[in-house]
Design a protein around this motif. Structure first.
Motif, short mmCIF file in Angstrom:
data_model
loop_
_atom_site.label_atom_id
_atom_site.label_comp_id
_atom_site.label_asym_id
_atom_site.label_seq_id
_atom_site.Cartn_x
_atom_site.Cartn_y
_atom_site.Cartn_z
N ILE A 78 0.84 -1.19 0.00
CA ILE A 78 0.00 0.00 0.00
C ILE A 78 0.88 1.24 0.00
CG2 ILE A 78 -1.82 -1.24 1.25
CD1 ILE A 78 -1.11 0.45 3.72
N LEU A 79 0.34 2.30 -0.58
CA LEU A 79 1.04 3.59 -0.63
C LEU A 79 0.17 4.64 0.05
CD1 LEU A 79 3.30 5.48 -1.71
CD2 LEU A 79 1.94 5.71 -3.82
N LEU A 80 0.76 5.37 0.98
CA LEU A 80 0.06 6.45 1.68
C LEU A 80 0.65 7.77 1.23
CD1 LEU A 80 0.17 4.91 5.29
CD2 LEU A 80 -1.58 4.58 3.52
N VAL A 81 -0.21 8.72 0.83
CA VAL A 81 0.26 10.01 0.32
C VAL A 81 -0.38 11.13 1.13
CG1 VAL A 81 0.53 11.44 -1.74
CG2 VAL A 81 0.31 8.94 -1.99
N ASP A 82 0.46 11.90 1.82
CA ASP A 82 -0.03 13.01 2.66
C ASP A 82 1.12 13.95 2.92
OD1 ASP A 82 -1.14 14.63 4.85
OD2 ASP A 82 -2.68 13.06 4.97
N GLU B 59 5.23 12.27 0.56
CA GLU B 59 4.74 13.51 1.14
C GLU B 59 4.20 14.49 0.10
OE1 GLU B 59 7.28 15.23 4.29
OE2 GLU B 59 8.52 13.42 4.03
N SER B 60 4.14 14.11 -1.16
CA SER B 60 3.59 15.00 -2.19
C SER B 60 3.05 14.17 -3.36
CB SER B 60 4.66 15.96 -2.72
OG SER B 60 5.62 15.26 -3.51
N GLY B 61 2.24 14.83 -4.17
CA GLY B 61 1.68 14.16 -5.32
C GLY B 61 2.72 13.77 -6.34
N GLN B 62 3.66 14.67 -6.60
CA GLN B 62 4.71 14.40 -7.59
C GLN B 62 5.57 13.22 -7.15
OE1 GLN B 62 5.00 15.44 -10.51
NE2 GLN B 62 3.91 17.37 -10.67
N GLU B 63 5.92 13.19 -5.86
CA GLU B 63 6.72 12.10 -5.33
C GLU B 63 5.96 10.77 -5.45
OE1 GLU B 63 9.09 10.87 -1.19
OE2 GLU B 63 7.65 12.53 -1.20
N ALA B 64 4.66 10.83 -5.19
CA ALA B 64 3.84 9.62 -5.26
C ALA B 64 3.77 9.09 -6.69
CB ALA B 64 2.44 9.92 -4.74
N LEU B 65 3.59 9.98 -7.67
CA LEU B 65 3.50 9.55 -9.07
C LEU B 65 4.81 8.91 -9.53
CD1 LEU B 65 1.57 12.57 -10.63
CD2 LEU B 65 0.67 10.32 -10.04
N ALA B 66 5.93 9.49 -9.11
CA ALA B 66 7.23 8.90 -9.45
C ALA B 66 7.39 7.54 -8.81
CB ALA B 66 8.35 9.85 -9.00
N MET C 7 -3.71 5.33 -0.83
CA MET C 7 -4.58 6.22 -0.06
C MET C 7 -3.99 7.63 -0.09
SD MET C 7 -6.11 5.81 3.80
CE MET C 7 -4.58 6.14 4.70
N VAL C 8 -4.78 8.59 -0.56
CA VAL C 8 -4.29 9.94 -0.83
C VAL C 8 -5.11 10.96 -0.04
CG1 VAL C 8 -3.80 11.64 -2.63
CG2 VAL C 8 -3.70 9.18 -3.16
N ASP C 9 -4.40 11.93 0.57
CA ASP C 9 -5.08 13.04 1.24
C ASP C 9 -5.64 13.99 0.19
OD1 ASP C 9 -5.95 14.69 3.32
OD2 ASP C 9 -4.12 15.90 3.20
N MET C 10 -6.85 14.49 0.44
CA MET C 10 -7.50 15.38 -0.52
C MET C 10 -6.78 16.71 -0.64
SD MET C 10 -9.92 15.95 -2.65
CE MET C 10 -10.73 17.34 -3.42
N ARG C 11 -6.42 17.31 0.48
CA ARG C 11 -5.83 18.64 0.49
C ARG C 11 -4.32 18.57 0.64
NH1 ARG C 11 -9.22 22.57 -1.45
NH2 ARG C 11 -11.33 22.23 -0.66
N MET C 12 -3.59 18.88 -0.44
CA MET C 12 -2.13 18.93 -0.40
C MET C 12 -1.65 20.09 -1.27
SD MET C 12 -0.82 14.95 -0.61
CE MET C 12 -1.51 14.71 -2.26
N PRO C 13 -0.56 20.73 -0.89
CA PRO C 13 -0.05 21.85 -1.70
C PRO C 13 0.54 21.33 -3.02
CG PRO C 13 1.47 21.33 0.10
CD PRO C 13 0.23 20.52 0.35
N GLU D 193 -6.42 15.10 -8.25
CA GLU D 193 -5.54 15.17 -9.43
C GLU D 193 -4.47 14.08 -9.36
OE1 GLU D 193 -2.58 18.30 -11.80
OE2 GLU D 193 -3.61 18.93 -9.94
N VAL D 194 -3.94 13.84 -8.16
CA VAL D 194 -2.96 12.77 -7.98
C VAL D 194 -3.56 11.43 -8.40
CG1 VAL D 194 -1.56 11.49 -6.31
CG2 VAL D 194 -1.76 13.97 -6.12
N ILE D 195 -4.78 11.18 -7.95
CA ILE D 195 -5.43 9.90 -8.26
C ILE D 195 -5.70 9.77 -9.76
CG2 ILE D 195 -7.58 8.61 -7.96
CD1 ILE D 195 -7.60 9.61 -5.05
N GLN D 196 -6.15 10.85 -10.38
CA GLN D 196 -6.42 10.80 -11.82
C GLN D 196 -5.16 10.46 -12.62
OE1 GLN D 196 -8.11 14.70 -12.32
NE2 GLN D 196 -10.22 13.98 -12.04
#
Length: 386
Positions: free
Chosen positions: A13-17, A40-47, A59-65, A71-74
């Motif tokens: 599992i991957l946790l993104v927050d 800790e970020s969307g870009q890091e998660a995608l990589a 699992m992704v947090d909705m609100r991230m800078p 958008e991360v999920i898409q």
């Protein structure tokens, strides 16, 4: 990035927050049950998703800078469509979260703050959903394909299809690769199932298929009939409608008379071309004779296809023929002379590749000691028995 814990379980599992403290808390509590990776970020998660083995659940947090959770999920779904996506949301994001679930982007959302037991339950549900998705894909790509291969082996065993479906598949894949067209699951299944209609032809039709020029109207009509029968049979099998559509496309005039531009037409044309190449090869036609026939049949080929055909039809060194003991027969060997039962009944026609059931039957046939097979000019280690 916090590295995944050493956990023997395969529930990745991957946790993104962007909240480092929350990630640490989640990691400590979840690592007992799952193999956890955190970002800790969307870009890091995608990589991470792009460069790692598939995660069952993300699992992704909705609100991230920088990049919000939806958008991360898409973007993550484009990289890993079989992963199951969960979303952590606040009260102010409930409408967005519900829309994401309804649109199929998100499997489930969790409203902050939430109990660890609720998070574990959601992750476990996501893992079960991932198993369902991958099991379906496994069924289509492997189990189903294996069953189809067995079916075609039976068809080839009882009725000579006049072509080698293994060669057809190999040639079609090479052509599609050379012209940068996609090769998907339809190619191997269509290459094998295209011969399903041959046993239903009458004797005159089989004679035409075996001997008539591939450019003659009579031969074109029989080939179209084969694909039509095969298509009708396959339409009765759930989920194989795309194979039936390809066979119908292969029987159309456009596939042989024009240069194909879209991928579906290229797939259909590459398989049809490979079909004719294999048929001419079985007849012993190579070099300029075979090339002329194919060019007459396909007057406006893509340059990459044309070059492939030209290379494939070049005259090859003739194989030698050896009579070998039935105990030395191997799957894939080419029968050089008709093999008949003691009463004269044809068992295996010349030019057929031996399948595992054929090898077993020949070895067990009383009174048959040797079989004439083709030995390629440059014998492979497998054929040489080394």
């Amino acid at each position: 990035m916090i590295q995944p814990a050493n956990n023997p379980m395969n529930e990745r599992i991957l946790l993104v927050d962007d909240d480092y403290s929350l990630l640490n808390t989640l990691k400590r509590n979840l690592s007992f049950d799952f193999e956890v990776t955190t970002c800790e970020s969307g870009q890091e998660a995608l990589a991470c998703i792009k460069n790692s083995e598939t995660f069952s659940v993300v699992m992704v947090d909705m609100r991230m800078p920088g990049m919000e959770g939806i958008e991360v999920i898409q973007k993550a779904r484009e990289i890993s469509p079989n992963s199951v996506y969960l979303m952590l949301t606040g009260n102010q994001d409930l409408t967005t979260a519900m829309d994401a679930v309804n649109d199929g982007q998100v499997f489930r959302f969790l409203n902050k703050p939430c109990q660890m037991s609720d998070i574990k339950a959601a992750i476990n549900a996501g893992i079960k959903q991932h198993d369902l998705i991958t099991s379906k894909e496994e069924l289509l790509k492997k189990t189903f394909s294996g069953a189809i291969s067995v079916l075609v082996e039976i068809i080839e065993y009882v009725d000579d299809p006049l072509v080698d479906t293994d060669d057809i598949l190999k040639s079609a894949k090479e052509m599609l690769t050379e012209c940068n067209a996609d090769t998907d699951w339809r190619v191997p299944l269509t290459s094998r199932l295209m011969v399903a209609g041959i046993p239903l032809l009458n004797l005159d039709q089989r004679e035409t298929l075996a001997k008539a020029s591939i450019t003659s109207d009579e031969h074109r009509k029989i080939v179209k009939e084969v694909f039509s029968i095969s298509s009708q049979l396959i339409k009765q099998i759930p989920r194989l409608e795309p194979i039936s559509d390809l066979l119908d496309r292969m029987g159309s005039t456009e596939i042989t008379t024009k240069q194909c531009t879209n991928d579906d037409d290229k797939i259909a044309q590459s398989i049809l071309l490979s079909y004719y190449q294999s048929m001419l090869k079985r007849r012993g036609e190579t070099g300029d004779v075979a090339l002329t026939e194919i060019e007459d049949r396909f007057p406006d080929l893509d340059q990459n296809f044309s070059e492939h055909v030209r290379h494939a039809t070049d005259a090859q060194p003739k194989p030698t023929i050896e009579s070998i003991s039935t105990s030395e027969l191997l799957t894939g060997m080419m029968v050089a002379e008709d093999v008949r039962m003691p009463n004269g009944l044809l068992l295996i026609a010349s030019g057929r590749k031996l399948s595992p059931p054929m090898v077993t039957r020949l070895r067990n046939l009383i009174g048959l000691e040797t079989v004439a097979v083709e030995i390629p000019a440059k014998r492979s280690p497998e054929m040489a028995g080394t």
